[in-house]
Enzyme design. Structure first.
Site, PDB file in Angstrom:
ATOM      1  N   ALA B 123       2.754  14.139 -47.374  1.00  0.00           N
ATOM      2  CA  ALA B 123       1.867  14.045 -46.006  1.00  0.00           C
ATOM      3  C   ALA B 123       2.287  13.624 -45.114  1.00  0.00           C
ATOM      4  O   ALA B 123       2.112  12.300 -44.913  1.00  0.00           O
ATOM      5  CB  ALA B 123       0.319  13.759 -46.289  1.00  0.00           C
ATOM      6  N   LEU B 124       3.194  14.165 -44.306  1.00  0.00           N
ATOM      7  CA  LEU B 124       3.786  13.563 -42.979  1.00  0.00           C
ATOM      8  C   LEU B 124       3.392  14.306 -41.798  1.00  0.00           C
ATOM      9  O   LEU B 124       2.704  13.671 -40.954  1.00  0.00           O
ATOM     10  CB  LEU B 124       5.356  13.567 -43.120  1.00  0.00           C
ATOM     11  CG  LEU B 124       6.135  13.460 -41.741  1.00  0.00           C
ATOM     12  CD1 LEU B 124       5.842  11.692 -41.318  1.00  0.00           C
ATOM     13  CD2 LEU B 124       7.674  13.620 -41.805  1.00  0.00           C
ATOM     14  N   SER B 131       8.489  16.957 -36.812  1.00  0.00           N
ATOM     15  CA  SER B 131       9.858  16.439 -36.548  1.00  0.00           C
ATOM     16  C   SER B 131       9.864  15.112 -35.834  1.00  0.00           C
ATOM     17  O   SER B 131      10.639  14.166 -36.340  1.00  0.00           O
ATOM     18  CB  SER B 131      10.286  17.603 -35.796  1.00  0.00           C
ATOM     19  OG  SER B 131      10.535  18.731 -36.794  1.00  0.00           O
ATOM     20  N   PHE B 155      -0.446  21.454 -42.911  1.00  0.00           N
ATOM     21  CA  PHE B 155       0.641  22.209 -43.464  1.00  0.00           C
ATOM     22  C   PHE B 155       1.156  21.467 -44.803  1.00  0.00           C
ATOM     23  O   PHE B 155       2.137  21.302 -45.091  1.00  0.00           O
ATOM     24  CB  PHE B 155       1.893  22.533 -42.964  1.00  0.00           C
ATOM     25  CG  PHE B 155       1.470  23.076 -41.492  1.00  0.00           C
ATOM     26  CD1 PHE B 155       0.778  23.957 -41.168  1.00  0.00           C
ATOM     27  CD2 PHE B 155       2.357  22.951 -40.314  1.00  0.00           C
ATOM     28  CE1 PHE B 155       0.231  24.596 -39.874  1.00  0.00           C
ATOM     29  CE2 PHE B 155       2.179  23.299 -39.099  1.00  0.00           C
ATOM     30  CZ  PHE B 155       1.011  24.445 -38.776  1.00  0.00           C
ATOM     31  N   GLN B 280      31.360  52.417 -44.450  1.00  0.00           N
ATOM     32  CA  GLN B 280      32.140  51.072 -44.296  1.00  0.00           C
ATOM     33  C   GLN B 280      31.020  50.317 -43.672  1.00  0.00           C
ATOM     34  O   GLN B 280      31.275  48.913 -43.681  1.00  0.00           O
ATOM     35  CB  GLN B 280      33.364  51.446 -43.728  1.00  0.00           C
ATOM     36  CG  GLN B 280      34.631  51.925 -44.597  1.00  0.00           C
ATOM     37  CD  GLN B 280      35.859  52.237 -43.999  1.00  0.00           C
ATOM     38  OE1 GLN B 280      35.806  52.120 -42.733  1.00  0.00           O
ATOM     39  NE2 GLN B 280      36.971  52.001 -44.661  1.00  0.00           N
ATOM     40  N   GLY B 340      17.329  50.225 -45.065  1.00  0.00           N
ATOM     41  CA  GLY B 340      16.593  51.058 -44.136  1.00  0.00           C
ATOM     42  C   GLY B 340      15.227  50.825 -44.086  1.00  0.00           C
ATOM     43  O   GLY B 340      14.579  49.924 -44.425  1.00  0.00           O
ATOM     44  N   GLY B 341      14.687  52.215 -43.880  1.00  0.00           N
ATOM     45  CA  GLY B 341      13.191  52.302 -43.854  1.00  0.00           C
ATOM     46  C   GLY B 341      12.441  51.750 -45.122  1.00  0.00           C
ATOM     47  O   GLY B 341      11.217  50.757 -44.939  1.00  0.00           O
ATOM     48  N   GLU B 364      10.812  20.739 -43.675  1.00  0.00           N
ATOM     49  CA  GLU B 364      11.775  19.669 -43.990  1.00  0.00           C
ATOM     50  C   GLU B 364      13.071  19.681 -42.914  1.00  0.00           C
ATOM     51  O   GLU B 364      14.183  19.334 -43.071  1.00  0.00           O
ATOM     52  CB  GLU B 364      12.399  19.630 -45.479  1.00  0.00           C
ATOM     53  CG  GLU B 364      11.296  19.800 -46.409  1.00  0.00           C
ATOM     54  CD  GLU B 364      11.574  19.576 -47.960  1.00  0.00           C
ATOM     55  OE1 GLU B 364      12.804  18.664 -47.933  1.00  0.00           O
ATOM     56  OE2 GLU B 364      10.822  19.921 -48.927  1.00  0.00           O
ATOM     57  N   SER B 367      15.763  23.928 -37.986  1.00  0.00           N
ATOM     58  CA  SER B 367      17.159  24.195 -37.729  1.00  0.00           C
ATOM     59  C   SER B 367      17.714  23.189 -36.495  1.00  0.00           C
ATOM     60  O   SER B 367      18.800  22.545 -36.254  1.00  0.00           O
ATOM     61  CB  SER B 367      17.658  25.496 -37.488  1.00  0.00           C
ATOM     62  OG  SER B 367      17.411  26.456 -38.579  1.00  0.00           O
TER      63      SER B 367
END
Lengths: 249, 387
Positions: B123-124, B131, B155, B280, B340-341, B364, B367
């Protein structure tokens, strides 16, 4: 009571095997190998009987190349106490395997022998029965339930059209069917412990058994490729085709 | 402990089998019900997965980082929520104790965490701190032989199941920043602790996070990790360093699954009279994903090796976290594209993975935080060389 379980190293059941181009067999180069699934069920059953306090030792035996020690170790990680490997690079018939196992039975004097009903590579479904004949022990094949009661073993067998329950005097032979149990996944601590469990290596010559093949594989072929289906326009057309083309009705 | 290759291979094979035979078939059910079946949790306990990083003397497996990343790559091949169930015990929930705990704290908590009997949560993060760990507001005030904790954590993964929280709380002044933060081991059953409603997340259904509120929670002095105030920030940073490699390995494993799913689909789906893998432009997507996956795998395995050799790997671990989590995001995006779909509907698992992997770039350390860690270290090294 001591339980003897046999295990076989076979191609992993997830692998799509390929027939060698010359038709002499199946290509085993770089193919993942694993314990035969029916043998895994046999190991699990032995270990459960030990956990219930019915058996006091589970011995696992495998016959084959050096690499089959891997399957013995896996069986020991699942809970078997010790292993015996009979090392040979030769391909063995069911009878040769049964003869070797009979010798192991003679030496170990188990109260119960559990085998897979068949191995998924050759699907012969013979070894357990042959071992029964060679040792004179009663056999319960295709077991879906095994209960030990007062010096006997009750084996529920999956037979055509239902279930049959036999009561066998001990020592006895049981071969496992798919629904007997669901094998556990071994834990890492148990893999580590398995490393320290004893594993004896022997050779067919130690038992004085002649393992020269009595059968010769003439040819191995892949199953015929499935033909594409067709969509018919009406029920009448379907009936017509089933009658006249497929000739099934 | 370093395992011999054969034993490690056997265990990795077992985890692989377990993932494919047992967990993958359960993925949809777990996502629909937002719940992992209890029996699966028990199986994972029996396999030793909760204790892979906990030292052997405390009942764990004490795996090296290389061994851990090998296993976590396998776990990455299925829905990440299965890993998440034991992930906090392997990483952020236990590492604080392992790295900086007193011997009493280790003896009290680690054996229970290794067996999975006790779930540890970290729990931070707070509504106004994450961050920026130095700005933690949750306070811990010494009152006689006890600390009194007040504040809200946000969270918190596995909080609904947690038996103990590693709580970062301020023992010093706000001006002290990170130096005023201490780490506490707080038993979840203490009076004054309440849990918020489970968060409604974009993905990762089956893994639960929620707020944890501390209202005058009294903890004994012995709950302070390491017994020294002001070390919490350092502990948190060390814990996250190792965790970065773990998350990187997880991302690599998931990328592999997405590639396999894409290849399989492309060999079955037909358009213009042929399987789409023969086009391709589809091949290019598969090749790019495979190449990036392989680059990530090599990075993680090499950094784990360096970590085990005792080298300092903060920069490498941050690089791995940055690259691997972004990489799996791109791979998931391409997987949807190849489908695709079909990739946009939940019948195909890539849709679920696309949402699940989005988290990897956030938790954690985002980015952007990894970029800062990497750049700051480069600049520091350069200035040390010129000094």
């Amino acid at each position: 009571m001591k339980i003897l379980v046999s295990v076989k190293r076979v191609v992993d059941f997830n692998v799509k095997v390929r027939v060698k181009p010359d038709g002499t067999g199946v290509d085993l180069g770089n193919v993942k190998m694993a314990m035969n699934p029916f043998c895994e069920i046999a190991v699990e059953e032995g270990v459960r009987l030990k956990e219930q306090g019915i058996a006091d030792e589970v011995v696992v035996v495998s016959i084959g190349p050096k690499a089959c020690q891997e399957q013995i170790r896996t069986a020991m990680a699942l809970g078997a106490d010790r292993g015996i490997q009979i090392e040979t690079d030769q391909e063995l018939d069911s009878l040769a395997v049964a003869k070797l196992l009979a010798k192991v039975v003679e030496e170990e004097q188990p109260g119960l022998v559990i085998l897979g009903k068949q191995s998924i590579d050759s699907d012969n479904n013979q070894t357990g029965q042959m071992l029964g004949a060679l040792t004179g022990m009663p056999q319960g094949t295709f077991a879906s339930e095994v209960n030990l009661v007062e010096g006997k073993v009750e084996v529920t067998r999956e037979v055509d059209g239902g279930l049959q329950t036999l009561s066998l005097n001990l020592p006895a032979i049981v071969t496992t069917d798919l629904r007997l149990n669901e094998p556990r996944y071994a834990s890492l601590p148990n893999f580590m412990k398995a490393k320290r469990k004893p594993l004896d290596t022997k050779s067919p010559a130690d038992f004085g058994v002649d393992i020269s093949p009595r059968l010769k594989t003439l040819k191995v072929e892949p199953p015929a490729e499935r033909q594409a289906g067709i969509i018919v326009g009406s029920v009448d057309e379907l009936v017509e085709k089933l009658k006249n083309e497929a000739k099934v009705i | 402990m370093a395992l011999d290759q054969e034993t490690l291979k056997q265990f990795v094979d077992t985890v692989r089998r377990y993932v494919r035979e047992r967990l993958i078939p359960l993925e949809d059910q777990v996502a629909d019900e937002d719940q992992i079946p209890e029996e699966v949790i028990n199986e994972m306990k029996d396999m030793g997965l909760f204790g892979i990083s906990i030292p052997e003397e405390f009942g764990g497996l004490g795996l090296t980082m290389s061994e851990e990343v090998a296993i976590i790559q396998e776990m990455g091949y299925t829905s990440p929520v299965f890993r998440s169930m034991f992930g906090t015990n392997v990483g952020i929930g236990s590492q604080g104790i392992i790295m900086d705990g007193t011997s009493e704290q280790k003896a009290k908590y680690l054996p229970l965490m290794a067996s999975g009997e006790l779930i540890g949560s970290f729990a931070l993060t707070e509504p106004d701190a994450g961050s920026d760990a130095g700005s933690v507001r949750t306070s811990a005030r010494l009152d006689g032989d006890e600390y009194i904790l007040n504040g809200t954590k946000r969270f918190i993964t596995n909080a609904p199941r947690a038996g103990v929280f590693t709580v970062m709380a301020r023992t010093g002044t706000r001006e002290e920043g990170g130096r005023g933060v201490s780490a506490f081991l707080v038993d979840a059953g203490l009076p004054g602790i309440t849990l918020g409603k489970p968060d409604k997340k974009m993905g990762q259904k089956g893994s639960h996070t929620c707020d944890v509120i501390f209202d005058n929670v009294r903890v004994p002095r012995a709950a302070l990790i390491g017994g020294v105030e002001g070390q919490g920030f350092k502990t948190a940073m060390k814990v996250l360093d190792r965790g970065r490699l773990h998350i990187s390995a997880l991302s690599v494993g998931t990328a592999k699954r997405l590639i396999d799913e894409s290849v399989l689909y492309s060999t079955e789906r037909k358009q213009f009279g042929t399987e789409i893998c023969n086009f391709q432009l589809v091949q290019a997507m598969l090749a790019d994903s495979q190449t990036e996956y392989y680059a990530g795998k090599c990075m993680v395995e090499e950094t784990a090796r360096a970590y085990d050799a005792g080298e300092k790997v903060s920069l490498q671990a941050a690089s791995c976290k940055l690259f691997c989590t972004e990489m799996v995001g791109r791979v998931a995006d391409r997987a949807v594209q190849v489908h695709g779909g079909s990739g946009y509907i939940s019948e195909y698992c890539v849709e679920r993975f696309y949402r699940d992997v989005r988290l990897f770039r956030l938790y954690e350390g985002t980015s952007q935080i990894q970029q800062l860690v990497i750049a700051k270290q480069l600049i520091r090294e350069a200035s040390e060389q010129t000094a």
